[in-house]
Scaffold this active site. Structure first.
Site, PDB file in Angstrom:
ATOM      1  N   GLY A  30       0.718  -1.314  -0.084  1.00 26.40           N
ATOM      2  CA  GLY A  30       0.061   0.144  -0.235  1.00 26.40           C
ATOM      3  C   GLY A  30       0.884   1.308   0.049  1.00 26.40           C
ATOM      4  O   GLY A  30       2.078   1.233   0.130  1.00 26.40           O
ATOM      5  N   ASP A  88      -6.445   0.203   6.820  1.00 26.66           N
ATOM      6  CA  ASP A  88      -7.618   0.777   6.300  1.00 26.66           C
ATOM      7  C   ASP A  88      -8.354   1.328   7.342  1.00 26.66           C
ATOM      8  O   ASP A  88      -8.849   2.560   7.244  1.00 26.66           O
ATOM      9  CB  ASP A  88      -8.417  -0.029   5.415  1.00 26.66           C
ATOM     10  N   GLU A 107      -0.333 -10.432   4.066  1.00 30.51           N
ATOM     11  CA  GLU A 107      -0.214  -9.535   5.034  1.00 30.51           C
ATOM     12  C   GLU A 107      -0.378 -10.249   6.249  1.00 30.51           C
ATOM     13  O   GLU A 107       0.365  -9.987   7.008  1.00 30.51           O
ATOM     14  CB  GLU A 107      -1.132  -8.194   5.058  1.00 30.51           C
ATOM     15  N   LYS A 125      -7.327   7.072   9.361  1.00 34.81           N
ATOM     16  CA  LYS A 125      -7.483   5.842   9.665  1.00 34.81           C
ATOM     17  C   LYS A 125      -8.218   5.473  10.984  1.00 34.81           C
ATOM     18  O   LYS A 125      -8.498   4.240  11.270  1.00 34.81           O
ATOM     19  CB  LYS A 125      -6.358   4.865   9.124  1.00 34.81           C
TER      20      LYS A 125
END
Ligand code: A5P
Length: 229
Positions: A30, A88, A107, A125
């Site tokens: 990411g 996220d 992950e 987040k």
């Protein structure tokens, strides 16, 4: 607030400071993880660190290799010292939703193989409750889609095939992802267990009790939130 390019750089550098000589390091996926990989490559070059890295996605593997970081397989690495990754959503207990970037399975495997998981994220987040803002990604074996969708609906989710039926997203593992809308998740651990009982559900983006700390970037400064013990 969403982290700017400068904010991501600051986060990446703060995370790289956790890496020491001879460590085995898990590299997330990411935007935030990319900033970390870049900062790490720079640190390794400057300080001639002898580390080895395991990547959580093909994209991160390519980036790390291009930047000259030594990437090995999980089998070669064994137990890792530290993994740095993005998220996220982060709740007050430091439970997470991950996987909007599609790399949730690797992950989770890399995080579980690490003695420490440190998360880096912009202040946007942080949430009071998981699943209110972000759908929960669930990676599924494509053959199992009808069963998974039915069972997920029974668990209160509104599942949507990522990419749509005509061009479904394909993960690095050759699987599909159902993005599951929830009106908030009350018990992340119980939901994760219930979803993993569905045949064909490979993993969820719920990372419960895994993050040791979260580095949050706010207005150019980094705040460290530790998990309560
Ligand atoms: C990748 O699959 C994800 O879990 C990412 O770690 C997560 O989506 C955070 O990504 P960003 O740092 O790009 O927001």
């Amino acid at each position: 607030m969403t982290a700017s390019a400068d904010g991501l750089r600051v986060l990446g550098e703060a995370a790289a400071a956790y890496v020491e000589d001879r460590m085995k390091v898990g590299l997330g996926t990411g935007r935030a993880a990319t900033a970390f990989v870049k900062a790490l490559a720079e640190l390794v070059r400057r300080q001639s660190l002898r580390i080895s890295c395991v990547a959580t996605s093909e994209a991160t593997h390519s980036l790390a290799t291009e930047l000259g970081l030594p990437v090995v397989t999980l089998a070669e690495a064994g137990e890792l010292d530290l993994t740095i990754d993005g998220a996220d959503e982060v709740d007050p207990k430091l439970d997470l939703i991950k996987g909007l970037g599609g790399a949730l399975v690797r992950e989770k495997i890399v995080a579980a193989s690490s003695r420490r998981l440190v998360i880096i994220a912009g202040g946007d987040k942080l949430v009071d409750r998981l699943g209110v803002r972000t759908p929960l990604p669930v990676e599924i074996v494509p053959f199992a889609a009808p069963l998974c969708e039915r069972r997920l609906r029974a668990l209160g989710a509104a599942p949507r095939l990522r990419g749509g039926p005509s061009a479904p997203y394909v993960s690095d593992n050759g699987n599909h992802i159902l993005d599951c809308g929830f009106a908030g998740i009350d018990d992340p651990a119980a939901l994760d267990r219930a979803i993993r009982e569905i045949p064909g559900a490979v993993a969820t983006g719920l990372f419960v009790g895994m993050a040791e700390r979260v580095l949050v970037e706010e207005r150019g400064a980094v705040r460290v939130i530790h998990r309560a013990t």
